[in-house]
Design a protein around this motif. Structure first.
Motif: not given
Length: 262
Positions: A147-160
């Motif tokens: 599964l790939v794509g722009d899921l428009n969510i940064a889930p982890r603290e170190d993803d932002v």
């Protein structure tokens, strides 16, 4: 036989055809999944892609917005699409490779600016879309799938760039992160990018509003590569092509890569 896959929100495939060609020529992924193509399928500029060795295209399109496409060097078969939340948007398409692997290409709704479905219909649509994805994966437990794509969510603290400052910003709110986690768990999906790069700040999107996007580096990891557990151990070499965000007239997203030995 190994194959390399890339996912990229291109923000208009016709406007940024030169960037797609540059990526295909320089990086040569076997499969390139695009989101936000903003084009009817018959208007996607396939001739130059074919000239670079990408004769296969499966896409769902709309005029001016949304749209998903899969370009490939290797044969792919169209295996359908889903209209989650009944939005009538071109946000999903699935293909099957000759080795039996299914690739699901998603463009999850962005969700607007206010993280409250009572005052912002788009936020509600985003949550409903993720809920229906979750339910689908519960019912149709995926196997041998990516599964790939722009899921428009940064889930982890170190993803932002700043977890505390973004907790009330759409794409990193606890509600969205929880919905994405439920969707991931329902399919047993493994986050391949973070399997390969488990620690540290990692982004795939930088706002157009930043005059010096690279210097400010206020990014978010909105673009994802997941795989089912039966093939997740075959994945390696994940990376974000950050340089692409600095190309001429760029998308605000950078491509994300992974290689699978299958």
């Amino acid at each position: 036989m190994p194959f390399t896959l890339a996912t990229w929100n291109i923000n208009s495939v016709r406007l940024r055809e030169p960037l797609v060609l540059k990526l295909l020529e320089e990086e040569q992924p076997d499969v390139l999944c695009l989101q936000e193509c903003k084009s009817p399928v018959d208007k996607i500029p396939v001739e130059n892609f074919r000239a670079l060795g990408y004769p296969y295209l499966v896409a769902r399109g709309q005029k001016g917005y949304n749209g998903v496409a899969v370009l490939s060097k290797i044969p792919i078969t169209d295996v359908g699409d889903m209209d989650f939340a009944g939005l009538g948007h071109a946000r999903h398409v699935a293909v099957k490779l000759e080795n039996g692997v299914t690739v699901q290409n998603f463009y999850v709704p962005a969700g607007g600016d206010v993280p409250d479905r009572e005052v912002n219909e788009k936020f509600g649509q985003k949550l409903d879309y993720l809920t229906e994805m979750r339910d689908w994966f519960h019912a149709e437990r995926p196997e041998k799938a990516i599964l790939v794509g722009d899921l428009n969510i940064a889930p982890r603290e170190d993803d932002v760039w700043n977890h505390k400052q973004l907790l009330k910003i759409v794409s990193h709110t606890p509600t969205e992160v929880d919905h994405l986690a439920q969707t991931q768990d329902a399919g047993g999906w493994v986050d391949i990018t973070r399997q390969d790069i488990p620690e540290g700040l990692l982004y795939s999107w930088w706002s157009y509003r930043a005059r010096d996007w690279s210097g400010a580096d206020k990014g978010r990891r909105l673009d994802h590569v997941w795989a089912t557990p039966d093939i997740s151990n075959a994945a390696h070499s994940s990376r974000v092509l950050r340089d692409a965000r600095g190309w001429e007239k760029p998308s605000d997203h950078a491509p994300v890569f992974a290689t699978f030995d299958l």
